[in-house]
Design an enzyme around this catalytic site. Structure first.
Site, PDB file in Angstrom:
ATOM      1  N   TYR A 134       0.859  -1.188   0.000  1.00 54.31           N
ATOM      2  CA  TYR A 134       0.000   0.000   0.000  1.00 54.31           C
ATOM      3  C   TYR A 134       0.889   1.229   0.000  1.00 54.31           C
ATOM      4  O   TYR A 134       1.531   1.543   1.006  1.00 54.31           O
ATOM      5  CB  TYR A 134      -0.902  -0.029   1.234  1.00 54.31           C
ATOM      6  CG  TYR A 134      -1.896   1.105   1.344  1.00 54.31           C
ATOM      7  CD1 TYR A 134      -2.194   1.946   0.280  1.00 54.31           C
ATOM      8  CD2 TYR A 134      -2.568   1.329   2.546  1.00 54.31           C
ATOM      9  CE1 TYR A 134      -3.117   2.968   0.389  1.00 54.31           C
ATOM     10  CE2 TYR A 134      -3.503   2.347   2.677  1.00 54.31           C
ATOM     11  CZ  TYR A 134      -3.759   3.168   1.597  1.00 54.31           C
ATOM     12  OH  TYR A 134      -4.673   4.183   1.716  1.00 54.31           O
ATOM     13  N   LYS A 162      -1.669  -1.418  -3.879  1.00 51.23           N
ATOM     14  CA  LYS A 162      -2.665  -0.356  -3.879  1.00 51.23           C
ATOM     15  C   LYS A 162      -1.897   0.948  -3.999  1.00 51.23           C
ATOM     16  O   LYS A 162      -1.118   1.307  -3.106  1.00 51.23           O
ATOM     17  CB  LYS A 162      -3.501  -0.387  -2.601  1.00 51.23           C
ATOM     18  CG  LYS A 162      -4.496   0.768  -2.493  1.00 51.23           C
ATOM     19  CD  LYS A 162      -5.207   0.772  -1.143  1.00 51.23           C
ATOM     20  CE  LYS A 162      -6.110   2.001  -1.023  1.00 51.23           C
ATOM     21  NZ  LYS A 162      -6.761   2.081   0.318  1.00 51.23           N
TER      22      LYS A 162
END
Length: 319
Positions: A134, A162
């Site tokens: 992330y 992400k």
């Protein structure tokens, strides 16, 4: 690894005392699955992970996995800026039935790119679960460089990222230089369609709490070749996406859910709920057919934290 195209970064419902509301969590999970979500990310930033204890996170992972019951993948947020703590929480999360883990960029201590690589490598080597990176430099103060992500993608169970950098050039480089089965998800709702256009897989969304079916239709329209329809949907839902971040997240999306009849309570300090004026503005942006409560307050937004601090009630357990 493809977890689906529309993943929802799920909020954590709280009750009047500020404790996790597991009945509301069950309702929310079922509603998300029924309305466009291909997967759920639990105890991420939108889930107010900085305010959750490890015990609360593990209870939430276990409960969400049980409610989802294999219908969609459940991805557990186990990352922090403490590598040893991330490893330990990841090991414990693996026993709760989740399908994968998500590791946020270590925040505050600002590691070097080599430090980031070694951090992610150490956590990934401690689990057999698939790992989603992330990258969110706006919250972590340091971002993962595309070269570092490309290098990490060589580790067998690091399978996805992400990307909340809003840097389409960097994302293009990552997509082009990583294996075909390594997936990239937008971390910014408003960039869902552009990220799809450069070869991304989908979105880890906040707005999907209230417009999940619309986002799913947009993605499906694009992937089926109906780009004009996808663009039209993007234009239509963009104001809702922007409204979800008009105030510090997840306060707007929690307010929106409460307005649409999905009770999730308020945020924990240091976040604050929306003011009455902010809620009125939000209600005017949400799709009219979804708004059920309008200005009616199910919870007292200014007193919830005080009630929690003054409460002598024991913490509810999910099982």
């Amino acid at each position: 690894m493809n977890f689906g195209q529309v993943l929802t970064a799920m909020v954590t419902p709280f009750d009047h005392h500020g404790d996790i509301d597991f009945d509301a969590t069950r309702t929310l999970v079922n509603d998300l699955i029924a309305n466009g979500s291909d997967g759920l990310v639990v105890a991420g930033t939108t889930g107010e992970s900085p305010t959750l204890t490890d015990t609360e996170k593990l209870d939430l992972f276990r409960f969400t996995a049980q409610v989802a019951d294999g219908r969609v993948p459940v991805i557990a947020g186990t990352g922090s800026n403490n590598t040893r703590a991330s490893i330990e929480l990841t090991k414990q999360a693996a026993q709760t039935g989740v399908d994968a883990i998500m590791l946020t960029t270590p925040y505050y201590n600002k590691p070097s790119q080599e430090g980031l690589y070694q951090h992610y490598r150490a956590v990934a080597q401690a689990t057999s679960l698939p790992v989603m990176l992330y990258n969110i430099p706006g919250r972590s103060a340091v971002g993962i460089a595309p070269e570092t992500i490309i290098r990490l993608a060589e580790i067998s169970n690091i399978v996805s990222v992400k990307e909340a950098s809003a840097n389409l050039d960097a994302m293009t480089k990552i997509i082009s230089k990583t294996p075909d089965d390594f997936t990239l998800y937008s971390g910014d709702d408003n960039l869902t369609l552009p990220v799809l256009a450069i070869g991304g897989t989908g979105i880890v969304s906040v707005s999907a709490h209230v417009i999940g079916n619309d986002i799913q239709e947009m993605v499906q329209s694009f992937t089926s070749g109906n780009v004009q329809r996808a663009a039209a949907i993007h234009q239509e839902i963009l104001p809702v996406m922007k409204a979800m971040f008009a105030q510090p997240s997840p306060a707007p999306v929690k307010a929106a859910l409460n307005m649409t009849g999905i009770s999730v309570g308020d945020v924990r300090l240091p976040m604050l709920p929306l003011s009455s004026d902010e809620k009125r503005q939000l209600s005017q942006i949400l799709p009219p057919h979804k708004v059920k409560l309008h200005s009616t307050e199910r919870f007292s937004p200014l007193n919830n934290e005080e009630q929690r601090l003054n409460s002598q009630h024991p913490v509810a357990t999910p099982l």
